[in-house]
Motif scaffolding. Structure first.
Motif, PDB file in Angstrom:
ATOM      1  N   LEU A 158      30.351 -14.955  15.457  1.00  0.00           N
ATOM      2  CA  LEU A 158      28.895 -14.796  15.523  1.00  0.00           C
ATOM      3  C   LEU A 158      28.460 -13.544  14.777  1.00  0.00           C
ATOM      4  O   LEU A 158      27.480 -13.568  14.010  1.00  0.00           O
ATOM      5  CB  LEU A 158      28.455 -14.709  16.985  1.00  0.00           C
ATOM      6  N   PHE A 159      29.166 -12.460  14.972  1.00  0.00           N
ATOM      7  CA  PHE A 159      28.820 -11.188  14.353  1.00  0.00           C
ATOM      8  C   PHE A 159      28.865 -11.276  12.829  1.00  0.00           C
ATOM      9  O   PHE A 159      28.029 -10.673  12.140  1.00  0.00           O
ATOM     10  CB  PHE A 159      29.781 -10.106  14.841  1.00  0.00           C
ATOM     11  N   SER A 160      29.813 -12.012  12.313  1.00  0.00           N
ATOM     12  CA  SER A 160      29.997 -12.072  10.856  1.00  0.00           C
ATOM     13  C   SER A 160      29.278 -13.254  10.207  1.00  0.00           C
ATOM     14  O   SER A 160      29.359 -13.432   8.991  1.00  0.00           O
ATOM     15  CB  SER A 160      31.491 -12.138  10.527  1.00  0.00           C
ATOM     16  N   ASP A 161      28.549 -14.030  11.008  1.00  0.00           N
ATOM     17  CA  ASP A 161      27.890 -15.233  10.496  1.00  0.00           C
ATOM     18  C   ASP A 161      26.523 -14.898   9.911  1.00  0.00           C
ATOM     19  O   ASP A 161      25.476 -15.195  10.495  1.00  0.00           O
ATOM     20  CB  ASP A 161      27.751 -16.274  11.605  1.00  0.00           C
ATOM     21  N   SER A 162      26.534 -14.252   8.777  1.00  0.00           N
ATOM     22  CA  SER A 162      25.297 -13.885   8.100  1.00  0.00           C
ATOM     23  C   SER A 162      25.560 -13.776   6.610  1.00  0.00           C
ATOM     24  O   SER A 162      26.612 -13.279   6.191  1.00  0.00           O
ATOM     25  CB  SER A 162      24.759 -12.554   8.625  1.00  0.00           C
ATOM     26  N   GLU A 163      24.596 -14.210   5.812  1.00  0.00           N
ATOM     27  CA  GLU A 163      24.759 -14.090   4.362  1.00  0.00           C
ATOM     28  C   GLU A 163      24.739 -12.638   3.928  1.00  0.00           C
ATOM     29  O   GLU A 163      25.165 -12.298   2.825  1.00  0.00           O
ATOM     30  CB  GLU A 163      23.642 -14.861   3.654  1.00  0.00           C
ATOM     31  N   ASN A 164      24.273 -11.766   4.818  1.00  0.00           N
ATOM     32  CA  ASN A 164      24.222 -10.339   4.516  1.00  0.00           C
ATOM     33  C   ASN A 164      25.459  -9.594   5.003  1.00  0.00           C
ATOM     34  O   ASN A 164      25.529  -8.364   4.880  1.00  0.00           O
ATOM     35  CB  ASN A 164      22.981  -9.713   5.172  1.00  0.00           C
ATOM     36  N   PHE A 165      26.425 -10.321   5.549  1.00  0.00           N
ATOM     37  CA  PHE A 165      27.583  -9.661   6.139  1.00  0.00           C
ATOM     38  C   PHE A 165      28.461  -9.026   5.066  1.00  0.00           C
ATOM     39  O   PHE A 165      28.963  -9.706   4.172  1.00  0.00           O
ATOM     40  CB  PHE A 165      28.413 -10.661   6.938  1.00  0.00           C
ATOM     41  N   PRO A 166      28.671  -7.695   5.134  1.00  0.00           N
ATOM     42  CA  PRO A 166      29.553  -7.028   4.159  1.00  0.00           C
ATOM     43  C   PRO A 166      31.008  -7.177   4.613  1.00  0.00           C
ATOM     44  O   PRO A 166      31.343  -6.872   5.754  1.00  0.00           O
ATOM     45  CB  PRO A 166      29.098  -5.571   4.204  1.00  0.00           C
ATOM     46  N   LEU A 167      31.863  -7.610   3.726  1.00  0.00           N
ATOM     47  CA  LEU A 167      33.255  -7.857   4.087  1.00  0.00           C
ATOM     48  C   LEU A 167      33.941  -6.603   4.622  1.00  0.00           C
ATOM     49  O   LEU A 167      34.821  -6.687   5.477  1.00  0.00           O
ATOM     50  CB  LEU A 167      34.020  -8.410   2.883  1.00  0.00           C
ATOM     51  N   ARG A 168      33.536  -5.434   4.137  1.00  0.00           N
ATOM     52  CA  ARG A 168      34.167  -4.195   4.585  1.00  0.00           C
ATOM     53  C   ARG A 168      33.947  -3.966   6.086  1.00  0.00           C
ATOM     54  O   ARG A 168      34.736  -3.282   6.750  1.00  0.00           O
ATOM     55  CB  ARG A 168      33.672  -2.991   3.803  1.00  0.00           C
ATOM     56  N   THR A 169      32.882  -4.525   6.643  1.00  0.00           N
ATOM     57  CA  THR A 169      32.539  -4.307   8.045  1.00  0.00           C
ATOM     58  C   THR A 169      33.425  -5.123   8.978  1.00  0.00           C
ATOM     59  O   THR A 169      33.521  -4.823  10.172  1.00  0.00           O
ATOM     60  CB  THR A 169      31.046  -4.635   8.281  1.00  0.00           C
ATOM     61  N   ARG A 170      34.103  -6.142   8.446  1.00  0.00           N
ATOM     62  CA  ARG A 170      34.936  -7.013   9.276  1.00  0.00           C
ATOM     63  C   ARG A 170      36.006  -6.217  10.033  1.00  0.00           C
ATOM     64  O   ARG A 170      36.363  -6.554  11.162  1.00  0.00           O
ATOM     65  CB  ARG A 170      35.600  -8.080   8.404  1.00  0.00           C
TER      66      ARG A 170
END
Length: 278
Positions: A158-170
């Protein structure tokens, strides 16, 4: 699925816990699960607030940023709270894009402005739909779930389900899928879910049971648990956290993570099993 089945599934062997170790864990849990523990721990950050959503937001921040010296962690969380005008829920709900500029200089170790801005984005979108962060975990769990595992996996997705999600934040949001022990999220969940009359953990969530929590495996907890023979697995990953929790559940089926206090406390005391056995 019962705990015995879980342990068999991950090839964990039941090892009896001696009475002396049981007594040690009980006494240390009693010693550290009390208000005097709060001021020197990151949990002191959400304790500055009374509104449920403020506690959730600052508890989450404090847990995610909890690596390094505790004094530094607390100071960084206070800095972050000040950037949100010390009213995190109100800021999350009502901030404008222009209010985000002041976060561009925020950093804690590898957590930087990109991560901070995405967290703010996630929180705003989430709280526009839900009243409590608990749903972000509990909505992914079934009635028969023994642990929080599916909740952690679902939250990560859910947290990463966004087109704005930066991969570094994973890297800042762990998941059992990547075999992480998920220590920071498990610590946050302990704060939100555990209920007792000691005043340390908040117990403000009701859809997740304390018996489903998994013990946070930080460096102190991991080291002491191995010294006491509570962990057999040679590496520290999700299965290790489940193994430790299974052992602790033999002492207290309804509240195994109570002993997180004991293991952490023994760790910072510099406990040596050899001294205890003399």
């Amino acid at each position: 699925m019962c705990w015995a089945e879980v342990m068999l599934e991950i090839e964990i062997e039941f090892i009896p816990i001696s009475q002396s170790i049981t007594d040690l864990l009980e006494s240390k849990a009693e010693q550290y699960n009390q208000p005097g523990f709060i001021p020197f721990d990151p949990i002191s950050i959400p304790h500055r607030f009374s509104k449920k959503q403020d506690i959730e937001i600052m508890g989450f921040w404090a847990a995610v940023l909890a690596w390094g010296q505790r004094k530094t962690i607390i100071n960084k969380c206070l800095e972050l709270s000040a950037l949100m005008d010390n009213a995190p829920y109100d800021f999350i709900k009502n901030h404008q894009d222009s209010d985000l500029k002041k976060f561009l200089d925020f950093k804690h170790r590898t957590f930087n402005a990109t991560d901070t801005l995405y967290f703010l984005h996630f929180f705003q979108n989430y709280y526009n739909q839900y009243d409590s962060l608990e749903n972000a975990f509990s909505n992914h769990m079934g009635k028969t779930d023994v642990t929080i595992e599916n909740g952690l996996i679902g939250f990560h997705d859910l947290f990463s389900d966004s087109e704005n999600f930066p991969l570094r934040t994973r890297k800042h949001i762990a998941t059992p899928v990547r075999k992480s022990s998920c220590k920071r999220l498990n610590m946050f969940l302990r704060w939100m879910v555990r209920k007792d009359d000691k005043g340390v953990d908040f117990g403000i969530w009701d859809q997740i049971k304390p018996s489903q929590l998994v013990c946070p495996c930080d460096v102190h907890v991991d080291r002491i648990a191995r010294k006491l023979g509570l962990i057999q697995r040679p590496v520290t990953d999700w299965r290790t956290a489940v193994e430790l929790t299974a052992a602790l559940r033999m002492l207290n089926p309804n509240d195994p993570v109570l002993y997180d206090f004991a293991l952490f406390g023994l760790g910072i005391e510099g406990f040596a099993k050899e001294e205890f056995l003399v």
